[in-house]
Design a protein around this motif. Structure first.
Motif, PDB file in Angstrom:
ATOM      1  N   TYR A   1      31.665  50.333  34.895  1.00 47.50           N
ATOM      2  CA  TYR A   1      31.874  50.698  33.492  1.00 47.50           C
ATOM      3  C   TYR A   1      30.994  49.562  32.690  1.00 47.50           C
ATOM      4  CZ  TYR A   1      35.330  54.475  33.890  1.00 47.50           C
ATOM      5  OH  TYR A   1      36.088  55.710  34.199  1.00 47.50           O
ATOM      6  N   GLY A   2      30.320  48.995  33.220  1.00 47.64           N
ATOM      7  CA  GLY A   2      29.164  48.043  32.328  1.00 47.64           C
ATOM      8  C   GLY A   2      29.716  46.550  31.993  1.00 47.64           C
ATOM      9  N   PHE A   3      30.550  46.142  32.867  1.00 49.28           N
ATOM     10  CA  PHE A   3      31.091  44.686  32.556  1.00 49.28           C
ATOM     11  C   PHE A   3      30.217  43.923  33.544  1.00 49.28           C
ATOM     12  CE2 PHE A   3      34.748  47.190  31.009  1.00 49.28           C
ATOM     13  CZ  PHE A   3      34.684  46.790  30.035  1.00 49.28           C
ATOM     14  N   THR A   4      29.080  43.471  32.922  1.00 49.34           N
ATOM     15  CA  THR A   4      28.300  42.628  33.824  1.00 49.34           C
ATOM     16  C   THR A   4      28.661  40.886  33.892  1.00 49.34           C
ATOM     17  OG1 THR A   4      26.919  42.193  32.123  1.00 49.34           O
ATOM     18  CG2 THR A   4      26.342  44.011  33.532  1.00 49.34           C
ATOM     19  N   THR A   5      29.791  40.858  33.145  1.00 51.79           N
ATOM     20  CA  THR A   5      30.250  39.469  32.843  1.00 51.79           C
ATOM     21  C   THR A   5      31.874  39.615  33.046  1.00 51.79           C
ATOM     22  OG1 THR A   5      28.462  38.466  31.863  1.00 51.79           O
ATOM     23  CG2 THR A   5      30.347  37.247  32.010  1.00 51.79           C
ATOM     24  N   VAL A   6      32.671  38.626  33.610  1.00 52.32           N
ATOM     25  CA  VAL A   6      33.870  38.587  33.557  1.00 52.32           C
ATOM     26  C   VAL A   6      34.383  37.377  33.597  1.00 52.32           C
ATOM     27  CG1 VAL A   6      34.415  40.827  34.665  1.00 52.32           C
ATOM     28  CG2 VAL A   6      34.445  38.781  36.043  1.00 52.32           C
ATOM     29  N   ILE A   7      35.515  36.978  32.761  1.00 54.23           N
ATOM     30  CA  ILE A   7      35.915  35.623  32.608  1.00 54.23           C
ATOM     31  C   ILE A   7      37.659  35.528  33.152  1.00 54.23           C
ATOM     32  CG2 ILE A   7      36.615  33.459  31.240  1.00 54.23           C
ATOM     33  CD1 ILE A   7      34.269  34.773  29.294  1.00 54.23           C
ATOM     34  N   ASP A   8      37.739  34.741  34.041  1.00 56.36           N
ATOM     35  CA  ASP A   8      39.115  34.894  34.922  1.00 56.36           C
ATOM     36  C   ASP A   8      39.754  33.626  34.218  1.00 56.36           C
ATOM     37  OD1 ASP A   8      41.340  34.205  36.530  1.00 56.36           O
ATOM     38  OD2 ASP A   8      40.309  34.998  38.349  1.00 56.36           O
ATOM     39  N   LEU A   9      40.959  34.078  33.674  1.00 52.87           N
ATOM     40  CA  LEU A   9      41.712  33.122  32.807  1.00 52.87           C
ATOM     41  C   LEU A   9      42.619  32.262  33.400  1.00 52.87           C
ATOM     42  CD1 LEU A   9      42.288  34.729  29.303  1.00 52.87           C
ATOM     43  CD2 LEU A   9      40.206  33.676  30.012  1.00 52.87           C
ATOM     44  N   ALA A  10      42.979  32.541  34.761  1.00 56.96           N
ATOM     45  CA  ALA A  10      44.000  31.610  35.415  1.00 56.96           C
ATOM     46  C   ALA A  10      43.696  31.827  36.869  1.00 56.96           C
ATOM     47  CB  ALA A  10      45.023  32.178  35.035  1.00 56.96           C
ATOM     48  N   VAL A  11      42.851  30.869  37.448  1.00 59.91           N
ATOM     49  CA  VAL A  11      42.446  30.959  38.699  1.00 59.91           C
ATOM     50  C   VAL A  11      43.770  30.167  39.623  1.00 59.91           C
ATOM     51  CG1 VAL A  11      41.054  30.203  40.611  1.00 59.91           C
ATOM     52  CG2 VAL A  11      40.062  30.653  38.267  1.00 59.91           C
ATOM     53  N   SER A  12      43.901  30.917  40.729  1.00 63.80           N
ATOM     54  CA  SER A  12      44.838  30.579  41.636  1.00 63.80           C
ATOM     55  C   SER A  12      44.272  30.196  43.157  1.00 63.80           C
ATOM     56  CB  SER A  12      46.240  31.179  41.845  1.00 63.80           C
ATOM     57  OG  SER A  12      45.761  32.681  42.275  1.00 63.80           O
ATOM     58  N   ASP A  13      43.093  30.793  43.309  1.00 57.44           N
ATOM     59  CA  ASP A  13      42.410  30.480  44.443  1.00 57.44           C
ATOM     60  C   ASP A  13      40.808  30.551  44.249  1.00 57.44           C
ATOM     61  OD1 ASP A  13      41.051  30.538  46.956  1.00 57.44           O
ATOM     62  OD2 ASP A  13      42.596  31.990  47.716  1.00 57.44           O
ATOM     63  N   PHE A  14      40.313  29.521  44.351  1.00 54.31           N
ATOM     64  CA  PHE A  14      38.880  29.508  43.900  1.00 54.31           C
ATOM     65  C   PHE A  14      38.065  29.932  44.965  1.00 54.31           C
ATOM     66  CE2 PHE A  14      40.511  25.810  41.333  1.00 54.31           C
ATOM     67  CZ  PHE A  14      39.813  25.962  40.328  1.00 54.31           C
ATOM     68  N   GLY A  15      38.596  30.271  46.192  1.00 52.74           N
ATOM     69  CA  GLY A  15      37.827  30.977  47.143  1.00 52.74           C
ATOM     70  C   GLY A  15      37.663  32.467  46.760  1.00 52.74           C
ATOM     71  N   VAL A  16      38.704  32.834  45.727  1.00 53.58           N
ATOM     72  CA  VAL A  16      38.313  34.378  45.362  1.00 53.58           C
ATOM     73  C   VAL A  16      36.945  34.432  44.636  1.00 53.58           C
ATOM     74  CG1 VAL A  16      39.182  36.308  44.145  1.00 53.58           C
ATOM     75  CG2 VAL A  16      40.659  34.950  45.642  1.00 53.58           C
ATOM     76  N   ILE A  17      36.909  33.493  43.725  1.00 54.37           N
ATOM     77  CA  ILE A  17      35.733  33.405  42.582  1.00 54.37           C
ATOM     78  C   ILE A  17      34.354  33.320  43.707  1.00 54.37           C
ATOM     79  CG2 ILE A  17      34.646  32.068  40.914  1.00 54.37           C
ATOM     80  CD1 ILE A  17      37.309  33.542  40.102  1.00 54.37           C
ATOM     81  N   GLU A  18      34.548  32.303  44.619  1.00 50.99           N
ATOM     82  CA  GLU A  18      33.382  32.122  45.126  1.00 50.99           C
ATOM     83  C   GLU A  18      32.787  33.304  46.167  1.00 50.99           C
ATOM     84  OE1 GLU A  18      31.461  29.755  44.748  1.00 50.99           O
ATOM     85  OE2 GLU A  18      32.690  29.072  43.269  1.00 50.99           O
ATOM     86  N   ARG A  19      33.930  33.975  46.708  1.00 55.94           N
ATOM     87  CA  ARG A  19      33.448  35.132  47.412  1.00 55.94           C
ATOM     88  C   ARG A  19      33.076  36.345  46.629  1.00 55.94           C
ATOM     89  NH1 ARG A  19      37.569  32.571  50.669  1.00 55.94           N
ATOM     90  NH2 ARG A  19      39.137  33.600  49.282  1.00 55.94           N
ATOM     91  N   LEU A  20      33.389  36.226  45.595  1.00 57.00           N
ATOM     92  CA  LEU A  20      33.095  37.370  44.641  1.00 57.00           C
ATOM     93  C   LEU A  20      31.512  37.183  44.249  1.00 57.00           C
ATOM     94  CD1 LEU A  20      33.809  39.937  43.225  1.00 57.00           C
ATOM     95  CD2 LEU A  20      34.462  38.555  41.257  1.00 57.00           C
ATOM     96  N   ARG A  21      31.424  35.847  43.924  1.00 52.92           N
ATOM     97  CA  ARG A  21      29.839  35.403  43.438  1.00 52.92           C
ATOM     98  C   ARG A  21      28.906  35.550  44.593  1.00 52.92           C
ATOM     99  NH1 ARG A  21      31.613  29.669  40.377  1.00 52.92           N
ATOM    100  NH2 ARG A  21      31.729  30.745  38.244  1.00 52.92           N
ATOM    101  N   LYS A  22      29.429  35.502  45.736  1.00 57.34           N
ATOM    102  CA  LYS A  22      28.265  35.762  47.028  1.00 57.34           C
ATOM    103  C   LYS A  22      28.461  37.041  47.363  1.00 57.34           C
ATOM    104  CE  LYS A  22      29.406  31.312  49.024  1.00 57.34           C
ATOM    105  NZ  LYS A  22      30.256  30.482  49.946  1.00 57.34           N
ATOM    106  N   ALA A  23      29.022  37.971  46.937  1.00 55.51           N
ATOM    107  CA  ALA A  23      28.903  39.280  47.080  1.00 55.51           C
ATOM    108  C   ALA A  23      27.399  39.953  46.691  1.00 55.51           C
ATOM    109  CB  ALA A  23      29.829  40.241  46.365  1.00 55.51           C
ATOM    110  N   PRO A  24      26.857  41.002  47.378  1.00 54.70           N
ATOM    111  CA  PRO A  24      25.372  41.411  47.245  1.00 54.70           C
ATOM    112  C   PRO A  24      25.192  41.665  45.897  1.00 54.70           C
ATOM    113  CG  PRO A  24      26.263  42.111  49.242  1.00 54.70           C
ATOM    114  CD  PRO A  24      27.472  41.542  48.600  1.00 54.70           C
ATOM    115  N   LEU A  25      26.428  42.225  45.313  1.00 52.63           N
ATOM    116  CA  LEU A  25      26.180  43.091  43.948  1.00 52.63           C
ATOM    117  C   LEU A  25      27.532  42.499  43.113  1.00 52.63           C
ATOM    118  CD1 LEU A  25      24.106  44.617  41.979  1.00 52.63           C
ATOM    119  CD2 LEU A  25      25.439  46.452  42.764  1.00 52.63           C
ATOM    120  N   HIS A  26      27.424  41.738  42.135  1.00 49.95           N
ATOM    121  CA  HIS A  26      28.680  41.554  41.427  1.00 49.95           C
ATOM    122  C   HIS A  26      28.421  41.225  39.888  1.00 49.95           C
ATOM    123  CE1 HIS A  26      27.487  37.129  41.440  1.00 49.95           C
ATOM    124  NE2 HIS A  26      26.973  37.502  42.702  1.00 49.95           N
ATOM    125  N   PRO A  27      29.244  41.055  38.954  1.00 52.38           N
ATOM    126  CA  PRO A  27      29.098  40.630  37.647  1.00 52.38           C
ATOM    127  C   PRO A  27      29.046  39.085  37.768  1.00 52.38           C
ATOM    128  CG  PRO A  27      31.249  41.853  37.948  1.00 52.38           C
ATOM    129  CD  PRO A  27      30.548  41.542  39.330  1.00 52.38           C
TER     130      PRO A  27
END
Length: 491
Positions: A121-147
């Motif tokens: 749906y065109g969301f090329t950037t997202v902001i997570d307002l309340a992180v409970s596991d930084f591993g989720v953020i890092e794994r998403l950033r390492k995905a081959p294609l991600h916002p």
């Protein structure tokens, strides 16, 4: 949003999607729609080099630079990628915290699809307002294609307040590492959790060290059976405001009532992370009471970022909305296995919490009051051209009614129906978000030097809100992907 800790099973959740690498790309024969030049929607061309916008040409363009891959835009519309500034990446819609963190195969399928659903749906950037596991953020950033993913780090939560209150007293302090103590709000705290390590300065420092661009706070007295939670005093909030300013961060406050937004505006929060669906003693008043208008005028004058998050209530209504699970749009953003599970008795576990014993029709009717109040607030702010910043609160709770990407598109439709113009929605999801969250040097418009996060749409977003469902091609940092390849049901 209830936080949870996710185990290492997410480390394997990477899914390759066909894409064209970020080289030199010449996008020509497109109508440029950029929020800083809405008066100049005209045919032009854009050159991408090394993942960035290297040239923007308006009017007749020359030949493609030597060696560039050429993309013929066919006269369609090129826009900046969209920004959703209110997401919760750790949560699986429709699942309890425990099930989402269990390594369940359905959860794994969801996390594989998650980044592609935002992009769909065109969301090329997202902001997570309340992180409970930084591993989720890092794994998403390492995905081959991600916002692009930004975050506010761990939220600054008042001891025993919202959302710590979701946990049992003997577990809540382990689940929230950035809790605060307020002498004006005395509360019972286990001996081993010393106040000295949890000052405002220490909390903001933790956010900064983790790479957060914002600081998340709450003013929430509770709901349901628990409506007497402690909230920050004005003095404590002033400490948070001062420390956030010194750290150069953006102060975001969860505030969904007249009382909460009055508090946050008086304390100079930068962003109100919800619409105002509770007016307290003013709930039954027709129209928009003068007291509400006076507060909204302050929000406009202070240029406070405003996230209406109308889909929060519509997400809850999904459990009593006939045909919701049959909507073909769900198949684009949710794996078939998870979508099928939603219809099972296990997948319906959250419905009793939503309905509280009421019949479906009564639940639908009970939400009309809060939605009416939200629409009135949005219409008034739109009439005064407030600083709307687009955020979908995906997912806002364990409901399966807030699905990534699709929830944002539906939020846009609700905002338009409530009175926001198409130009206001477009700016809210692009340049307003970028400026408010201090990302405008990198994102939010089609300008030289910015990241090549771009969308090719069949329809102009200034002509019809359905344009956000007409995306053909997505570029993230110059990497090009066809929208159809991002769908959960793509074969």
């Amino acid at each position: 949003m209830k936080p949870t800790l996710l185990p290492a099973f997410l480390a394997s959740l990477l899914l390759c999607t066909p894409a064209i690498g970020a080289g030199t790309i010449w996008i020509s024969n497109v109508k440029l729609v950029s929020p800083e030049k809405l008066d100049r929607v005209e045919t032009g061309a854009v050159l991408i080099e090394g993942g960035r916008i290297a040239r923007v040409e308006r009017g007749p363009s020359g030949p493609a630079p030597a060696g560039a891959s050429v993309v013929d835009g066919k006269g369609y519309y090129l826009t900046p990628g969209l920004i959703d500034s209110h997401v919760h990446l750790h949560a699986v819609p429709g699942m309890s915290m425990e099930q989402g963190a269990s390594g369940d195969s359905l959860a794994q399928a969801y996390f594989r699809q998650l980044p592609r659903s935002f992009l769909y749906y065109g969301f090329t950037t997202v902001i997570d307002l309340a992180v409970s596991d930084f591993g989720v953020i890092e794994r998403l950033r390492k995905a081959p294609l991600h916002p692009d993913v930004f975050h506010c780090g761990e939220p600054l939560v008042l001891a025993n307040g919202y959302p710590m209150s979701f946990y049992a007293p003997d577990k809540r302090f382990q689940g929230f590492g950035n809790y605060l103590f307020d002498p004006a709000m005395p509360t019972l705290v286990p001996e081993q959790f010393a106040p000295s390590a949890h000052t405002v300065a220490a909390g903001v420092a933790r956010v900064a060290k983790a790479g957060g661009i914002c600081v998340k706070t709450h003013f929430e007295r509770g709901f349901g059976a628990d409506r007497n939670l402690p909230v920050m005093s004005p003095a404590k909030f002033a400490e948070v405001r001062a420390a956030t300013t010194r750290a150069g961060k953006v102060l975001v406050t969860h505030a969904n009532s007249f009382e909460a937004q009055s508090f946050a505006v008086a304390g100079r929060a930068d962003v109100l992370a919800h619409g105002m669906w509770h007016w307290g003693a003013l709930n039954g008043r027709p129209g928009l009471p003068p007291e509400i208008k006076a507060l909204l005028d302050k929000i406009v004058d202070q240029r406070t970022g405003y996230q209406p998050t109308m889909q929060v209530l519509y997400g809850l209504r999904a459990y009593v909305e006939p045909g919701y699970l049959d909507d073909p749009a769900l198949r684009k953003v949710v794996p078939a296995s998870l979508l099928a599970w939603f219809s099972t008795p296990q997948g319906q576990w959250f419905k009793p919490e939503v309905t509280e014993g009421e019949i479906d029709a009564a639940v639908m009717q009970s939400m009309e009051g809060p939605l009416r109040r939200q629409r009135a607030v949005v219409a008034y702010l739109a009439g005064r051209d407030a600083n709307f910043v687009f955020g979908s609160d995906t997912p806002s709770s364990p409901t399966y009614g807030n699905l990534p990407g699709l929830n944002g598109y539906r939020e846009m439709r609700q905002l338009h129906a409530a009175g926001m113009s198409l130009a206001q929605i477009f700016r809210a999801a692009t340049i307003n978000n970028a400026r408010t969250f201090k990302l405008d040097g990198e994102l939010g418009s089609i300008e030289v030097g910015k990241a090549a996060n771009l969308l090719l749409m069949k329809t102009s977003p200034l002509e019809d809100v359905s344009a956000y469902d007409s995306v053909l091609t997505v570029w993230v940092r110059g990497e090009q992907t066809a929208r159809e390849a991002l769908a959960a049901d793509y074969r």
